[in-house]
Enzyme design. Structure first.
Site, PDB file in Angstrom:
ATOM      1  N   ALA A 128      61.380-104.625 -74.172  1.00 49.99           N
ATOM      2  CA  ALA A 128      60.634-103.935 -73.120  1.00 49.99           C
ATOM      3  C   ALA A 128      59.247-104.539 -72.956  1.00 49.99           C
ATOM      4  CB  ALA A 128      60.533-102.446 -73.446  1.00 49.99           C
ATOM      5  N   TYR A 129      58.659-104.927 -74.074  1.00 51.13           N
ATOM      6  CA  TYR A 129      57.337-105.571 -74.047  1.00 51.13           C
ATOM      7  C   TYR A 129      57.379-106.888 -73.270  1.00 51.13           C
ATOM      8  CZ  TYR A 129      53.438-108.308 -76.016  1.00 51.13           C
ATOM      9  OH  TYR A 129      52.342-109.109 -76.189  1.00 51.13           O
TER      10      TYR A 129
END
Length: 218
Positions: A128-129
């Site tokens: 997600a980062y």
């Protein structure tokens, strides 16, 4: 020159503020916690208290007014969940770019991450980062009113900096001390010819100034 740094209490940002102050620049750091103000002053920077998760574009633009350059070095940090990657690593970066444009601050340097990609697959927080960073980078690149440079460091370490790096569009993976990331950021800010470049950074064998000059020539 006056430089305003988002995420002003981060490990890279504090190092950068010290470097900019030592080089005779005026540094300001945006922080959400007023308790961090003294640390910024000790680094030679003016603290600006503002929460980039809740601030408006106009509020951030006011903080950027009169700046010669802006640096986005904010991040949700280790241990945070996927939701914060979206609101900080993507959302705050987009907000900061919009505010720079509104304030008439053309020069924007963004601290991204190696492997950042809005289409990165995976369900882990780090995935997600990388998606959030990639989406933010894509947005910054789309802003014709900004002279942007995106820096994508490799694995960050707290080892003492060597001043020797590899800096290019593609470097391969590797570690890099935060000291050297800050040194490269300072050099990029003083090298407007790096506008429009997305650069990867790891430890290497070339002095920072020479590596920056070579990146421009490529």
């Amino acid at each position: 020159m006056r430089m305003v740094i988002a995420g002003g209490h981060g490990q890279i940002a504090l190092r950068l503020e010290r470097l900019l102050s030592a080089r005779g620049h005026e540094a300001a750091g945006i922080v959400r916690d007023p308790g961090q103000a003294d640390d910024l002053r000790a680094a030679g920077a003016e603290p600006v208290v503002l929460d980039l998760e809740s601030a408006t574009v106009d509020e951030v633009a006011a903080a950027l007014a009169g700046a010669d350059a802006a640096v986005f070095a904010a991040g949700a940090g280790g241990g945070s969940g996927a939701a914060l990657k979206e609101t900080v690593d993507r959302g705050a970066a987009v907000l900061f770019a919009d505010a720079a444009e509104r304030a008439g601050v053309r020069r924007l340097v963004v601290v991204s991450a190696m492997g950042a990609d809005p289409d990165h697959a995976g369900d882990e927080v780090f995935d997600a980062y990388l998606r959030a960073k990639g989406a933010a980078d894509a947005y910054v690149r789309s802003r014709a009113a900004l002279d942007w440079t995106i820096l994508r460091p490799g694995m960050l370490t707290n080892d003492a900096g060597t001043g020797l790096v590899a800096l290019a569009g593609s470097t391969g993976r590797g570690p890099v001390p935060r000291d050297d990331v800050a040194a490269v950021l300072a050099e990029l800010l003083e090298t407007p010819e790096t506008a429009g470049l997305t650069l990867e950074l790891i430890s290497g064998s070339v002095p920072v100034a020479e590596a920056t000059e070579a990146a421009v020539e490529r």
